[in-house]
Design an enzyme around this catalytic site. Structure first.
Site, mmCIF file in Angstrom:
data_model
loop_
_atom_site.group_PDB
_atom_site.id
_atom_site.type_symbol
_atom_site.label_atom_id
_atom_site.label_comp_id
_atom_site.label_asym_id
_atom_site.label_seq_id
_atom_site.Cartn_x
_atom_site.Cartn_y
_atom_site.Cartn_z
ATOM 1 N N GLN A 47 -13.033 39.503 12.651
ATOM 2 C CA GLN A 47 -14.231 38.764 12.235
ATOM 3 C C GLN A 47 -15.417 39.675 11.930
ATOM 4 O O GLN A 47 -16.399 39.236 11.347
ATOM 5 C CB GLN A 47 -14.640 37.755 13.316
ATOM 6 C CG GLN A 47 -13.597 36.665 13.526
ATOM 7 C CD GLN A 47 -14.077 35.640 14.526
ATOM 8 O OE1 GLN A 47 -13.945 35.829 15.717
ATOM 9 N NE2 GLN A 47 -14.665 34.556 14.028
ATOM 10 N N HIS B 272 -7.414 30.756 20.642
ATOM 11 C CA HIS B 272 -8.129 30.818 19.356
ATOM 12 C C HIS B 272 -8.332 32.282 18.940
ATOM 13 O O HIS B 272 -8.061 32.649 17.792
ATOM 14 C CB HIS B 272 -9.480 30.096 19.506
ATOM 15 C CG HIS B 272 -10.347 30.130 18.282
ATOM 16 N ND1 HIS B 272 -10.693 28.982 17.587
ATOM 17 C CD2 HIS B 272 -10.955 31.171 17.637
ATOM 18 C CE1 HIS B 272 -11.473 29.332 16.558
ATOM 19 N NE2 HIS B 272 -11.652 30.651 16.574
ATOM 20 N N GLU B 273 -8.802 33.100 19.881
ATOM 21 C CA GLU B 273 -9.071 34.507 19.549
ATOM 22 C C GLU B 273 -7.770 35.265 19.294
ATOM 23 O O GLU B 273 -7.718 36.135 18.412
ATOM 24 C CB GLU B 273 -9.879 35.177 20.665
ATOM 25 C CG GLU B 273 -11.239 34.534 20.947
ATOM 26 C CD GLU B 273 -12.103 34.351 19.711
ATOM 27 O OE1 GLU B 273 -12.005 35.151 18.764
ATOM 28 O OE2 GLU B 273 -12.880 33.378 19.690
ATOM 29 N N GLY C 252 -16.564 33.496 21.634
ATOM 30 C CA GLY C 252 -15.584 34.556 21.459
ATOM 31 C C GLY C 252 -15.757 35.174 20.083
ATOM 32 O O GLY C 252 -16.298 34.547 19.171
ATOM 33 N N CYS D 137 -15.471 27.901 14.227
ATOM 34 C CA CYS D 137 -15.212 29.339 14.147
ATOM 35 C C CYS D 137 -16.357 30.005 13.389
ATOM 36 O O CYS D 137 -16.793 29.494 12.357
ATOM 37 C CB CYS D 137 -13.889 29.563 13.414
ATOM 38 S SG CYS D 137 -13.439 31.297 13.262
ATOM 39 N N LEU D 138 -16.823 31.136 13.898
ATOM 40 C CA LEU D 138 -17.927 31.850 13.242
ATOM 41 C C LEU D 138 -17.544 32.292 11.828
ATOM 42 O O LEU D 138 -18.418 32.507 10.997
ATOM 43 C CB LEU D 138 -18.335 33.069 14.066
ATOM 44 C CG LEU D 138 -18.928 32.772 15.449
ATOM 45 C CD1 LEU D 138 -19.167 34.073 16.202
ATOM 46 C CD2 LEU D 138 -20.205 31.965 15.337
ATOM 47 N N HIS E 229 -6.626 34.954 15.820
ATOM 48 C CA HIS E 229 -7.351 35.822 14.878
ATOM 49 C C HIS E 229 -6.653 37.170 14.698
ATOM 50 O O HIS E 229 -6.568 37.680 13.579
ATOM 51 C CB HIS E 229 -8.776 36.087 15.372
ATOM 52 C CG HIS E 229 -9.772 35.045 14.951
ATOM 53 N ND1 HIS E 229 -10.016 34.729 13.638
ATOM 54 C CD2 HIS E 229 -10.605 34.260 15.686
ATOM 55 C CE1 HIS E 229 -10.950 33.789 13.582
ATOM 56 N NE2 HIS E 229 -11.319 33.474 14.806
HETATM 57 ZN ZN ZN Z 1 -12.646 31.984 15.284
#
Ligand code: ZN
Length: 156
Positions: free
Chosen positions: A56, A136-137, A51, A94-95, A140
């Protein structure tokens, strides 16, 4: 052709910590939003994520992409309508926080409404790993990171 976008990183990055803004439904079809979605899908795979949320890649918009079993999907202006009381622990990374992992307790099931990239509204019920990714997304676009919810997190 879609391009890879640079990632915003760091637990205190101001864009990652801001609450994102809705996208006007009239703007969904715009070239700007369509290009952004295509670039985010490409970037998500390039970075090996399941995702990717707009903050991000430096945009405070209520938009994220997810690689689902039915292909890549975009979620615009999502709302979590319901979260199950039943929760379970799962390991998350997480990226935006490369190299870090943590166990996070999340609702097992959620119901979410969202607009797809064609401007069509959907309401879905998700469970298991997919429900975890959506939560999770969604965090963000609210300015949250999984480490806010993790009992502990550690370097790889
Ligand atoms: Zn993340």
């Amino acid at each position: 052709m879609p391009q890879n976008l640079p990632l915003t990183r760091g637990k205190d990055h101001p864009i990652l910590r801001a609450k994102s803004k809705n996208i006007s439904t009239a703007d969904i079809a715009s070239e700007e939003i369509q290009t952004l979605i295509a670039d985010m899908k490409k970037t998500m795979h390039h970075e090996r994520g399941v995702g990717l949320a707009a903050p991000q890649i430096g945009e405070n918009l209520r938009l994220f992409t997810v690689a689902t079993k039915d292909g890549d999907k975009a979620f615009l202006n999502p709302k979590i309508l319901w979260r199950s009381i039943g929760k379970e622990d799962g390991e998350e990374g997480c990226l935006s926080l490369p190299g870090w992992w943590g166990a996070v307790k999340r609702s097992k099931n959620v119901r979410m409404s969202y607009y797809d990239e064609k401007g069509k509204k959907h309401t879905i019920k998700a469970k298991g790993f997919f429900a975890r990714v959506l939560q999770h997304e969604y965090d963000h676009i609210e300015g949250g990171l999984y480490i806010d919810r993790a009992d502990e997190y550690h370097e790889e």
